[in-house]
Design an enzyme around this catalytic site. Sequence first.
Site, PDB file in Angstrom:
ATOM      1  N   ASP A 392      23.007  30.170  70.063  1.00  0.00           N
ATOM      2  CA  ASP A 392      23.777  28.995  70.475  1.00  0.00           C
ATOM      3  C   ASP A 392      24.954  28.710  69.548  1.00  0.00           C
ATOM      4  O   ASP A 392      25.977  28.191  69.990  1.00  0.00           O
ATOM      5  CB  ASP A 392      22.860  27.773  70.531  1.00  0.00           C
ATOM      6  CG  ASP A 392      21.784  27.945  71.580  1.00  0.00           C
ATOM      7  OD1 ASP A 392      22.056  28.640  72.572  1.00  0.00           O
ATOM      8  OD2 ASP A 392      20.691  27.412  71.407  1.00  0.00           O
ATOM      9  N   ILE A 393      24.833  29.046  68.272  1.00  0.00           N
ATOM     10  CA  ILE A 393      25.874  28.671  67.319  1.00  0.00           C
ATOM     11  C   ILE A 393      27.101  29.566  67.432  1.00  0.00           C
ATOM     12  O   ILE A 393      28.100  29.331  66.770  1.00  0.00           O
ATOM     13  CB  ILE A 393      25.344  28.696  65.872  1.00  0.00           C
ATOM     14  CG1 ILE A 393      24.808  30.074  65.525  1.00  0.00           C
ATOM     15  CG2 ILE A 393      24.306  27.633  65.661  1.00  0.00           C
ATOM     16  CD1 ILE A 393      24.457  30.221  64.060  1.00  0.00           C
TER      17      ILE A 393
END
Lengths: 471, 538
Positions: A392-393
């Site tokens: 996600d990052i």
Amino acid sequence: MEYALVSVAYLTSAVLFILSLRGLSSQDSARRGNAYGMIGMGIAIFATLTRSGMDSYWMILVALVIGSVIGQRMAGSVAMTAMPELVALLHSFVGVAAVLVGFATYLASSHGGTIFEIEIFVDVFIGAITAAGSVVAYLKLKGSLSGKPLLLPSRHMLNLGLVGVCVLLAIPFVAATEPVPVSVIALVGVTVLALGLGAHLVAAIGGADMPVVVSMLNSYSGWTASAAGFMLGNDLLIVVGALVGSSGLILSIIMCRAMNRSIVSVIFGGFGGEPVAKPGGAEAAQPEGDIQETDVTEVVERLLSARNVIIVPGYGMAVARAQHKVQEMAQILKDAGVRLRFAIHPVAGRLPGHMNVLLAEANVPYDIVLEMDEINADFGDTDVVLVIGANDIVNPSAETDASSPIYGMPVLQAWLSKFVVVMKRGRSTGYAGVDNPLFYHESAHMLFGDASASMDGIVAELRAKSAVAVG
Amino acid sequence: MRLGIPVETYPLEQRVAASPAAVERYRKLGFEVAVARNAGADASFPDSAYEAVGATIVDQAEAFGGVDVVLKVRAPRLDAEGGSEVDLIREGATLISFVAPAQNEDLLKAFCARNLTVLAMDQVPRITRAQSMDALSSMANIAGYRAVVEASNEFGSFFTGQFTAAGKVPPAKVLVIGAGVAGLAAIGAARGLGAIIRAFDTRESVRDQIKSLGGEFLTVEIEESGDGGGGYAKVMSPEFIEAEMALFREQAKDIDIVITTALIPGKKAPLLWTRDMIEIMKPGSVVVDLAAENGGNCEVTVADQKVVVDGVTVIGYTDLTSRMANVASDLYGTNLAHLLKELGGAEGWNVDHENEVLRGALVAEKGEVMWPAPKVEPKAAPAPAATQPPAKPAATPQAASPKAATAAATGGSPPIFSQKAIAIGAALALLWVVLRFTSGTTGATAASIFVQHLTVFVLACFVGWQVIWSVTAALHTPLMSVTNAISGIIVIGGILMGMKNVDSGAATFIGALAVLFATINIVGGFQVTRRMLRMFHK
């Protein structure tokens, strides 16, 4: 005189605690900060033990010794990857201690007053929430409980109801001027209800929000100590509790900002695993293009011919315990003249700063480990980015796709670099359950498999290749 | 929906609006694609390559008139042989190409007369989200690279320094004026060939980018920011220009190759390299003027020509991208594909006026001129907001990294008191009311002691708040474990239960239990912090 002495001792330790936290502002002074904390704690305990009027020493001393041994054992043996669990567990002890102190204070008190009784009540209430919440967080982090949020129907009403009942219980408790069965039962009742409330609050929060939860519990444990300070009329407890409480709150705020999430929605739970409603046809949200796979040989060639390399570690690196392999690779590349740095997203891992600790454990010098703000502008000039177990990052839809649940969250712009290698166990989505267009990006190449095994392969091949180059 | 790719008829133009790879992308978005015969021939894409990816080959008239959307590189010509190209397009259809609406008023009128919807690739806003559609940048990148290649062609020596048995050759010295996308690409390419690079730009913000590519940043000693917003430079003051000229004259003695890339939007290109500088330069030197199409940065530039003045070769080619038509077409086609996707593809086709990117690019629709797009709410803060990740400040005369415009901060002045401040005030008032009424019943002492504690508490919160923000992110885990240890201070509460005046055995026992738990916390917390901190090293 006696009172003044104790007060001076308390003041000294309060100052030492502030210096201790201050010391953590940089790596150079951090160890001194920790030492300040220990000295402060020593002074506080010593001053309390030696004040006149102390009676039953032996029981307290035995407790101190047993507690020290257990604490020493737990902290001495824990693996750095298990740090989140340990921190969560320790939080629960503060909560338990606060509840116990609350009960003991109540039983020992002969005269009350409304404010005093409310203070006891609040102390027990917060303490129990902290204790139960931390235990649930511990179990989740350890994997004994599923990371999925427990979403009971009308859970907000349930929480409100629990709080309401607790307030009702406060009435008979405050009404009684000294410990009588009714008031003790009320206190036990509120303990049980608060335990349930704490457990439920944390159970409703999804895996991706765990860093926030742990820092929130840190904050709670501080407020608990403060509440105990009010109850006992002890300024040191109040001050220290406030320090710890603010610290945890700030960490939570930092984490929430890093995820572009409001702190309220995290506390009341329910985000982390909410099924992502795909608007319209699911295909519309499907990123275009195909996943390109790569292999160890290609990655190694790219790495050796690169000038700039950035490594983006995520929780996957912690799970695979690959940090030592990563360090080994970093060392080889450094010797080969490659400029290598690490990019750490604020919410990488399951604890604020988790990745930094793991890399430090593996002997990576901290001056090449950079924060998102320091390094994000450099991705465009980077030849190879290695994404190890993060998802996600580095998801570009946080910037481009307004319908994405993580839209607006600042992310590492790995996709801007020339060649991105994504190491991943499988094709699944990240904790937030969001598809990642990065994987379909033209510069992205997937290296499927366990991060540790992949790193083994890369290191072995790097050694062979760079040996040839030198020889 | 059907897309048409006509042959580009502009003199010297060799690009085409789609490579076969781009056609594949269009088709994935649901479009049918009609390519005019020999459209890609100059860019080395034979018709068969288009057919292989599912395009139909049609004649030029069909590619213009028989489709819903015409994709072109250059704006349609009003003066083409056989009449205006605009009239070839089916009435009410859509056109996507470069337009330069500021310079082409007649063209806009022709669009309206024909009722066309026109999106200008040169008007796509330079924001992060639209980077993939930024054709100006992708073309500028090619032009910058090609400028170096052209210069090396004319330059009579090595770029890289050499030591040979026959003697020593010094490396070429290259001056790049304007470090936008084109300038940076030129720096990179020249550096790759081994030259010594100096680069001049009015914007201090590009210093690091020049350095990172191995160039030396030249500047003048006058404090004036050249950032004109939107990634472009602005016109500078006379004093500044004078100092700049002095610097250039100084450099002219030493430099072998000059590449100028300075453009100011909507204006004639600034004159930076004057006739007398050419005279100062060594014979055999080369000037490449990337601004030739807009009047040139060099005084003696002739557009589309190579001229030799006082032994210095001045190149004013305007078709540098066409000289690399193959890759240029491919990149342009990709830019177009991203824009088509933004438009919703064939299924969801919608020229959404609410969409900042599409509205920016839209220059004509339903018989009306839509250019210039209304200014969106002021998005760019005067200074980049501190909380934003540092945007890469790659603005430049020729073309800029669009990121600079993204350091968005909401405008408007904040109210004097935030909602938070008001809430805190309300809480204090409530507290006062509660105390006012309870103190009557429970005695003033308890209340005043409580308020004393509250004072300590609030002050401690403030101290904590101030101290903790300075903790570096890398130490957040140790911070957490050390605060954890410190919160074990509750041990004191347990110890106090062992005091003489506590006459309840149960209370003492429970207190001891609390001491046990709190001690685990203290020892465990400090110990684990110590272990962690020991690992951090430089």
